[in-house]
Design a protein around this motif. Structure first.
Motif, short mmCIF file in Angstrom:
data_model
loop_
_atom_site.label_atom_id
_atom_site.label_comp_id
_atom_site.label_asym_id
_atom_site.label_seq_id
_atom_site.Cartn_x
_atom_site.Cartn_y
_atom_site.Cartn_z
N THR A 52 0.85 -1.18 0.00
CA THR A 52 0.00 0.00 0.00
C THR A 52 0.88 1.23 0.00
OG1 THR A 52 -0.11 -0.05 2.41
CG2 THR A 52 -1.89 -1.13 1.21
N ASN A 53 0.45 2.22 -0.72
CA ASN A 53 1.19 3.46 -0.82
C ASN A 53 0.26 4.56 -0.31
OD1 ASN A 53 2.64 5.70 -1.52
ND2 ASN A 53 3.20 4.95 -3.54
N VAL A 54 0.33 4.83 0.98
CA VAL A 54 -0.59 5.77 1.62
C VAL A 54 -0.48 7.17 1.02
CG1 VAL A 54 -1.24 6.87 3.81
CG2 VAL A 54 -0.71 4.43 3.74
N PRO A 55 0.74 7.75 0.79
CA PRO A 55 0.78 9.09 0.20
C PRO A 55 0.13 9.15 -1.19
CG PRO A 55 2.89 8.58 1.19
CD PRO A 55 2.07 7.32 1.22
N PHE A 102 -8.85 7.49 10.07
CA PHE A 102 -9.06 8.11 8.77
C PHE A 102 -8.07 9.25 8.59
CE2 PHE A 102 -13.00 6.12 9.98
CZ PHE A 102 -13.37 5.45 8.81
N LEU A 103 -7.30 9.19 7.51
CA LEU A 103 -6.28 10.19 7.18
C LEU A 103 -6.77 11.01 6.00
CD1 LEU A 103 -3.36 11.33 7.49
CD2 LEU A 103 -2.65 9.54 5.90
N SER A 104 -6.78 12.32 6.15
CA SER A 104 -7.21 13.20 5.07
C SER A 104 -6.40 14.49 5.11
CB SER A 104 -8.71 13.51 5.19
OG SER A 104 -8.98 14.15 6.42
N THR A 105 -6.56 15.29 4.08
CA THR A 105 -5.93 16.61 4.05
C THR A 105 -7.03 17.65 4.04
OG1 THR A 105 -5.74 16.48 1.64
CG2 THR A 105 -3.78 15.94 2.93
N VAL A 106 -6.84 18.69 4.85
CA VAL A 106 -7.82 19.77 4.98
C VAL A 106 -7.05 21.09 4.83
CG1 VAL A 106 -9.51 20.87 6.49
CG2 VAL A 106 -9.23 18.40 6.55
N SER A 107 -7.57 21.97 3.99
CA SER A 107 -6.99 23.29 3.81
C SER A 107 -7.85 24.30 4.56
CB SER A 107 -6.93 23.65 2.33
OG SER A 107 -6.46 24.96 2.17
N VAL A 108 -7.30 24.86 5.64
CA VAL A 108 -8.02 25.85 6.44
C VAL A 108 -7.38 27.20 6.20
CG1 VAL A 108 -8.78 26.52 8.75
CG2 VAL A 108 -8.53 24.11 8.18
N ASN A 109 -8.14 28.10 5.60
CA ASN A 109 -7.66 29.46 5.27
C ASN A 109 -6.35 29.40 4.48
OD1 ASN A 109 -9.84 30.40 6.69
ND2 ASN A 109 -8.67 30.93 8.52
N GLY A 110 -6.20 28.41 3.64
CA GLY A 110 -5.01 28.30 2.78
C GLY A 110 -3.86 27.51 3.40
N THR A 111 -3.98 27.12 4.66
CA THR A 111 -2.94 26.31 5.31
C THR A 111 -3.35 24.85 5.23
OG1 THR A 111 -2.44 28.11 6.84
CG2 THR A 111 -1.67 25.92 7.45
N LEU A 112 -2.46 24.02 4.70
CA LEU A 112 -2.75 22.60 4.53
C LEU A 112 -2.43 21.83 5.80
CD1 LEU A 112 -3.68 20.48 2.43
CD2 LEU A 112 -1.27 20.13 1.91
N ASP A 126 -5.12 6.79 22.10
CA ASP A 126 -4.06 7.32 22.94
C ASP A 126 -3.33 8.46 22.23
OD1 ASP A 126 -0.92 6.70 24.07
OD2 ASP A 126 -2.56 6.81 25.51
N ASN A 127 -2.90 9.44 22.99
CA ASN A 127 -2.19 10.59 22.42
C ASN A 127 -0.82 10.21 21.84
OD1 ASN A 127 -4.24 12.39 22.88
ND2 ASN A 127 -3.43 13.07 24.85
N ALA A 128 -0.30 9.04 22.20
CA ALA A 128 0.96 8.58 21.62
C ALA A 128 0.82 8.36 20.12
CB ALA A 128 1.43 7.30 22.31
N VAL A 129 -0.39 8.01 19.67
CA VAL A 129 -0.64 7.84 18.24
C VAL A 129 -0.46 9.18 17.53
CG1 VAL A 129 -2.41 7.25 16.53
CG2 VAL A 129 -2.18 5.89 18.60
N GLY A 130 -0.94 10.26 18.15
CA GLY A 130 -0.77 11.59 17.57
C GLY A 130 0.68 12.01 17.49
N ALA A 131 1.44 11.67 18.53
CA ALA A 131 2.87 11.99 18.50
C ALA A 131 3.58 11.23 17.38
CB ALA A 131 3.50 11.66 19.85
N ALA A 132 3.21 9.97 17.22
CA ALA A 132 3.79 9.17 16.14
C ALA A 132 3.36 9.71 14.78
CB ALA A 132 3.39 7.71 16.28
N PHE A 133 2.12 10.16 14.66
CA PHE A 133 1.63 10.74 13.42
C PHE A 133 2.43 12.00 13.06
CE2 PHE A 133 -1.53 13.79 11.52
CZ PHE A 133 -1.49 13.27 10.24
N PHE A 140 3.39 9.35 5.95
CA PHE A 140 1.95 9.20 5.72
C PHE A 140 1.42 10.12 4.62
CE2 PHE A 140 2.05 7.58 10.15
CZ PHE A 140 1.56 6.32 9.88
N THR A 141 1.93 11.34 4.55
CA THR A 141 1.35 12.34 3.65
C THR A 141 2.22 12.67 2.44
OG1 THR A 141 2.32 14.20 4.86
CG2 THR A 141 0.14 13.42 5.58
N GLY A 142 3.51 12.39 2.53
CA GLY A 142 4.41 12.78 1.45
C GLY A 142 4.87 14.22 1.58
N CYS A 143 4.46 14.91 2.64
CA CYS A 143 4.83 16.31 2.88
C CYS A 143 5.53 16.42 4.23
CB CYS A 143 3.58 17.19 2.90
SG CYS A 143 2.65 17.17 1.37
#
Length: 168
Positions: A52-55, A102-112, A126-133, A140-143
């Motif tokens: 699988t190629n997530v980006p 669920f992984l997505s991209t959101v542009s808020v006021n022009g900031t991705l 768990d918040n450790a998942v957020g730290a790993a993200f 995950f995103t290619g950015c």
């Protein structure tokens, strides 16, 4: 001297029997540069699952545009989390031990933002998942991550995470 001369002649004689540019191997897979065969039958010894190629999957999905009057970075990130995708039409489904994310991209006021959400606001991870993200946002995103990871939830468990992205 005879031992050295005799062993040298034996090595040269055996080496003359083999073409150094003929790399066919001896009939086994994966030996001597021979290409390894693969199978598409799950359970077989040479089965290679599709990678699988997530980006690439994320790039194929539309970025969700949002406009808000918020200016505080944490509140803008929370708007991104609230508007992140929760279906396979606007997000990439990542399977974890406990729940699907669920992984997505959101542009808020022009900031991705890269947004990672749980299936519902009532489910928490768990918040450790957020730290790993945040640490692996590029994978995950290619950015590249362009700031810290923001979360929506309590001090130990959250329902979503957002990280600003730099894709240039």
């Amino acid at each position: 001297m005879k031992k050295i001369l005799l062993s040298t002649i034996a090595v040269l004689t055996l080496a003359a029997c083999e073409d150094p540019f003929d790399r066919k191997g001896v009939g086994f897979t994966g030996i001597d540069g021979e290409p390894r065969t693969i199978s598409d039958v799950p359970g077989s010894a040479a089965f290679v699952p599709l990678a699988t190629n997530v980006p690439a999957e994320l790039a194929a999905l539309p970025t969700i545009p949002v406009v808000t009057d918020q200016t505080d970075a944490e509140k803008v990130a929370r708007v991104a989390i609230d508007n992140g995708g929760r279906s396979d039409t606007d997000a990439v489904v990542l399977t974890s031990r406990d729940t699907n994310l669920f992984l997505s991209t959101v542009s808020v006021n022009g900031t991705l933002y890269g947004v990672l959400r749980t299936p519902s606001n009532s489910s928490r991870i768990d918040n450790a998942v957020g730290a790993a993200f945040g640490r692996d946002a590029e994978q995950f995103t290619g950015c590249l991550p362009a700031g810290q990871v923001y979360r929506k939830g309590s001090s130990s468990r959250s329902s979503g995470f957002a990280v600003p992205l730099n894709c240039s």
